[in-house]
Scaffold this motif. Structure first.
Motif, mmCIF file in Angstrom:
data_model
loop_
_atom_site.group_PDB
_atom_site.id
_atom_site.type_symbol
_atom_site.label_atom_id
_atom_site.label_comp_id
_atom_site.label_asym_id
_atom_site.label_seq_id
_atom_site.Cartn_x
_atom_site.Cartn_y
_atom_site.Cartn_z
ATOM 1 N N ARG A 42 3.427 11.976 6.554
ATOM 2 C CA ARG A 42 2.428 11.609 5.549
ATOM 3 C C ARG A 42 1.701 12.864 5.056
ATOM 4 O O ARG A 42 1.505 13.062 3.846
ATOM 5 C CB ARG A 42 1.447 10.602 6.131
ATOM 6 C CG ARG A 42 0.261 10.240 5.225
ATOM 7 C CD ARG A 42 0.695 9.513 3.963
ATOM 8 N NE ARG A 42 -0.410 9.299 3.035
ATOM 9 C CZ ARG A 42 -0.960 8.129 2.744
ATOM 10 N NH1 ARG A 42 -0.497 7.033 3.316
ATOM 11 N NH2 ARG A 42 -1.951 8.025 1.885
ATOM 12 N N TRP A 72 8.054 2.874 8.534
ATOM 13 C CA TRP A 72 6.843 2.117 8.860
ATOM 14 C C TRP A 72 7.142 0.625 8.975
ATOM 15 O O TRP A 72 6.587 -0.069 9.842
ATOM 16 C CB TRP A 72 5.756 2.363 7.807
ATOM 17 C CG TRP A 72 4.772 3.413 8.207
ATOM 18 C CD1 TRP A 72 4.549 4.622 7.628
ATOM 19 C CD2 TRP A 72 3.867 3.343 9.326
ATOM 20 N NE1 TRP A 72 3.575 5.315 8.297
ATOM 21 C CE2 TRP A 72 3.127 4.547 9.343
ATOM 22 C CE3 TRP A 72 3.610 2.390 10.303
ATOM 23 C CZ2 TRP A 72 2.150 4.823 10.301
ATOM 24 C CZ3 TRP A 72 2.627 2.654 11.262
ATOM 25 C CH2 TRP A 72 1.920 3.856 11.251
ATOM 26 N N VAL A 84 -0.306 -4.374 9.930
ATOM 27 C CA VAL A 84 -1.229 -4.111 8.814
ATOM 28 C C VAL A 84 -1.099 -2.664 8.360
ATOM 29 O O VAL A 84 -1.002 -2.380 7.151
ATOM 30 C CB VAL A 84 -2.676 -4.440 9.218
ATOM 31 C CG1 VAL A 84 -3.646 -4.005 8.121
ATOM 32 C CG2 VAL A 84 -2.823 -5.932 9.489
ATOM 33 N N ASP A 85 -1.091 -1.732 9.307
ATOM 34 C CA ASP A 85 -0.918 -0.319 8.954
ATOM 35 C C ASP A 85 0.435 -0.093 8.296
ATOM 36 O O ASP A 85 0.543 0.652 7.315
ATOM 37 C CB ASP A 85 -1.032 0.554 10.203
ATOM 38 C CG ASP A 85 -2.442 0.580 10.771
ATOM 39 O OD1 ASP A 85 -3.386 0.282 10.020
ATOM 40 O OD2 ASP A 85 -2.586 0.905 11.965
ATOM 41 N N THR A 87 2.227 -2.209 6.586
ATOM 42 C CA THR A 87 2.225 -2.765 5.228
ATOM 43 C C THR A 87 1.530 -1.818 4.263
ATOM 44 O O THR A 87 2.018 -1.570 3.147
ATOM 45 C CB THR A 87 1.529 -4.129 5.222
ATOM 46 O OG1 THR A 87 2.243 -5.027 6.090
ATOM 47 C CG2 THR A 87 1.489 -4.714 3.827
ATOM 48 N N ARG A 88 0.398 -1.278 4.666
ATOM 49 C CA ARG A 88 -0.344 -0.352 3.795
ATOM 50 C C ARG A 88 0.504 0.872 3.463
ATOM 51 O O ARG A 88 0.590 1.287 2.294
ATOM 52 C CB ARG A 88 -1.629 0.080 4.496
ATOM 53 C CG ARG A 88 -2.485 1.017 3.650
ATOM 54 C CD ARG A 88 -3.647 1.596 4.440
ATOM 55 N NE ARG A 88 -3.208 2.455 5.540
ATOM 56 C CZ ARG A 88 -3.341 2.150 6.824
ATOM 57 N NH1 ARG A 88 -3.923 1.016 7.202
ATOM 58 N NH2 ARG A 88 -2.914 2.985 7.753
ATOM 59 N N GLU A 89 1.137 1.455 4.462
ATOM 60 C CA GLU A 89 1.921 2.672 4.235
ATOM 61 C C GLU A 89 3.197 2.381 3.444
ATOM 62 O O GLU A 89 3.616 3.191 2.600
ATOM 63 C CB GLU A 89 2.259 3.327 5.578
ATOM 64 C CG GLU A 89 1.054 3.799 6.358
ATOM 65 C CD GLU A 89 0.212 4.797 5.569
ATOM 66 O OE1 GLU A 89 0.777 5.802 5.080
ATOM 67 O OE2 GLU A 89 -1.007 4.571 5.425
ATOM 68 N N ARG A 91 3.566 0.024 1.210
ATOM 69 C CA ARG A 91 3.141 -0.166 -0.188
ATOM 70 C C ARG A 91 2.890 1.177 -0.864
ATOM 71 O O ARG A 91 3.248 1.372 -2.038
ATOM 72 C CB ARG A 91 1.866 -1.018 -0.230
ATOM 73 C CG ARG A 91 2.097 -2.511 -0.005
ATOM 74 C CD ARG A 91 0.785 -3.251 0.103
ATOM 75 N NE ARG A 91 0.992 -4.685 0.250
ATOM 76 C CZ ARG A 91 0.112 -5.521 0.788
ATOM 77 N NH1 ARG A 91 -1.054 -5.044 1.241
ATOM 78 N NH2 ARG A 91 0.367 -6.804 0.883
ATOM 79 N N TRP A 92 2.277 2.083 -0.146
ATOM 80 C CA TRP A 92 2.022 3.421 -0.690
ATOM 81 C C TRP A 92 3.339 4.096 -1.059
ATOM 82 O O TRP A 92 3.472 4.695 -2.142
ATOM 83 C CB TRP A 92 1.261 4.246 0.347
ATOM 84 C CG TRP A 92 0.917 5.638 -0.070
ATOM 85 C CD1 TRP A 92 -0.085 6.034 -0.903
ATOM 86 C CD2 TRP A 92 1.587 6.842 0.338
ATOM 87 N NE1 TRP A 92 -0.091 7.407 -1.034
ATOM 88 C CE2 TRP A 92 0.921 7.932 -0.282
ATOM 89 C CE3 TRP A 92 2.669 7.103 1.178
ATOM 90 C CZ2 TRP A 92 1.315 9.252 -0.092
ATOM 91 C CZ3 TRP A 92 3.068 8.428 1.361
ATOM 92 C CH2 TRP A 92 2.393 9.480 0.732
ATOM 93 N N ASP A 95 4.971 2.420 -4.191
ATOM 94 C CA ASP A 95 4.325 2.853 -5.434
ATOM 95 C C ASP A 95 4.870 4.211 -5.882
ATOM 96 O O ASP A 95 5.033 4.461 -7.084
ATOM 97 C CB ASP A 95 2.812 2.935 -5.249
ATOM 98 C CG ASP A 95 2.155 1.554 -5.187
ATOM 99 O OD1 ASP A 95 2.791 0.578 -5.637
ATOM 100 O OD2 ASP A 95 1.016 1.468 -4.683
ATOM 101 N N GLN A 134 2.944 -9.799 5.438
ATOM 102 C CA GLN A 134 1.611 -9.469 4.950
ATOM 103 C C GLN A 134 1.553 -9.500 3.421
ATOM 104 O O GLN A 134 0.563 -9.085 2.826
ATOM 105 C CB GLN A 134 1.212 -8.065 5.435
ATOM 106 C CG GLN A 134 1.278 -7.853 6.927
ATOM 107 C CD GLN A 134 0.171 -8.573 7.662
ATOM 108 O OE1 GLN A 134 -0.966 -8.608 7.208
ATOM 109 N NE2 GLN A 134 0.496 -9.158 8.799
ATOM 110 N N SER A 135 2.632 -10.005 2.786
ATOM 111 C CA SER A 135 2.755 -9.899 1.330
ATOM 112 C C SER A 135 2.001 -11.007 0.612
ATOM 113 O O SER A 135 1.827 -12.113 1.136
ATOM 114 C CB SER A 135 4.228 -9.930 0.923
ATOM 115 O OG SER A 135 4.911 -8.817 1.458
#
Length: 390
Positions: A42, A72, A84-85, A87-89, A91-92, A95, A134-135
């Protein structure tokens, strides 16, 4: 002074042998190490490592971000407390794949848009996000529309291998894309089974006659099977048709896997290295070897344990409190492939029957290589001490 220097070198050789032995024989949990790799990656991506990778490989930017997100996903599936972590990463990373930088090298006029390489890997990452549970509805809708576009392109094509770039097609890219459609059927709703079945049937008629495996390139000309693409094909084919995948994997293992690693060309066949394989050493491809680790995991093959431990032994890992990198961190994209392979797991496929070949005797030559220098050095120290007393 010479005696002290000799003892110091012997001590260092003993420590190296001890650490190497631990990496070869002690049980390990890859997840903590992979999370440390992701922390390192990261920071590297934020510092521009993906743009630097693009200068080295045709899809360097894309692969570094895609593998970061996919790793991830695998971490989150292995440890739900990290979902949760993860999913956030993920998605990042997604994008970044959809950004102008992520699409810059691809052709928007192709069908699917940007070609099957970009569409397939991006859709596979979308499938991973859905698998993490988590979507939201918007992400499921996006997964649906992208999958419909892919399925339409396959149904209307005259070949099972769609173009990644104008006039160029590699079977491995279509394999990833079809795997994403199989994942959709399992994660959302049955919809693309007929498309997948037709694709598998067509692939079986276009296998490389020299190996019985899927070819490396299909357009502008068909070329024989190669390790760098087969390692990825074997990773994804199990998600599409497990029985066909097992037969293909066993053939791949017989024709490409050696005691030291994975060949770029079949046994008995030579050829040059290129941007796909990287430099070849005795015909072995480091990239194919690293990715085969993941294929062996999803095929429940004991080979995975051997490749993982050899990687820990030879990969020169540097581990800190929060980060881990291999080869002194010189190639972040290499770390991305390794993290993705070390944390491999099927996304929707059932666990495969375990393959035979779980003997641990492969460790013996490595242990000899590790301990022989230390034993020779201590023998020399003892000899000099004895001679001095004489």
């Amino acid at each position: 002074m010479l005696r002290k220097l000799l003892i110091g070198v012997a001590v260092i050789a003993t420590l190296v042998a001890g650490v190497g032995t631990a990496r070869l024989v002690l049980p390990t949990d890859p997840t903590p190490g992979v999370v440390k790799q992701l922390t390192y990656l990261r920071a590297e991506i934020e510092a521009g490592a993906d743009h630097a990778a693009q200068q080295q490989f045709p899809e360097g930017y894309f692969f570094l971000n895609a593998l970061y997100g996919l790793t991830w996903v695998q971490v989150g599936l292995a440890d739900p407390s990290r979902a949760v972590d993860a999913t956030r990463e993920a998605r990042w990373a997604l994008d970044r794949l959809k950004s102008p930088d992520g699409t810059a090298v691809f052709d928007a006029s192709l069908r699917p848009k940007y070609g099957v390489f970009h569409a397939g890997w991006t859709n596979w990452l979308r499938a991973g996000l859905i698998a993490l549970k988590q979507s939201d509805a918007a992400e499921i809708d996006e997964f649906t529309s992208a999958s419909v576009e892919l399925a339409t392109a396959f149904r209307t094509a005259r070949t099972p291998y769609l173009q990644a770039y104008p006039g160029q097609a590699w079977p491995v890219d279509s394999t990833v894309a079809i795997a994403s459609l199989s994942a959709y059927d399992e994660l959302v709703a049955p919809r693309f089974g007929a498309t997948t079945a037709r694709w598998v049937a067509a692939v079986k008629t276009k296998l490389d006659p020299g190996t019985g495996l899927m070819p490396h390139q299909a357009t502008p000309e068909t070329t024989g099977a190669r390790g760098s693409s087969q390692s990825i094909i074997q990773r994804f084919l199990v998600e599409i048709d497990p029985a066909f995948a097992r037969a293909q994997y066993e053939t791949f293992r017989d024709r490409f896997v050696t005691r030291l690693g994975v060949r770029e060309y079949p046994k008995g066949v030579g050829g040059p290295g290129d941007v796909d394989s990287g430099p070849l050493i005795l015909g072995l491809s480091l990239s194919a070897t690293v990715v085969t680790l993941g294929a062996a995991v999803v095929q429940h093959d004991p080979l995975a344990g051997r490749l993982a431990r050899q990687g820990e032994l030879l990969g020169l890992p540097l581990t800190g409190l929060t980060t881990k990198r291999y080869a002194f961190g010189l190639m972040p994209i290499g770390d991305a492939f390794l993290a993705w392979s070390r944390s491999a797991r099927p996304l929707v496929a059932a666990e495969q029957p375990e393959l035979e070949g779980g003997s641990g005797w492969w460790r013996v030559p490595w242990l000899v290589v590790l301990w022989l220098p230390a034993l020779l050095l201590w023998s020399l120290v003892r000899f000099r001490r004895s001679r001095r007393r004489h």
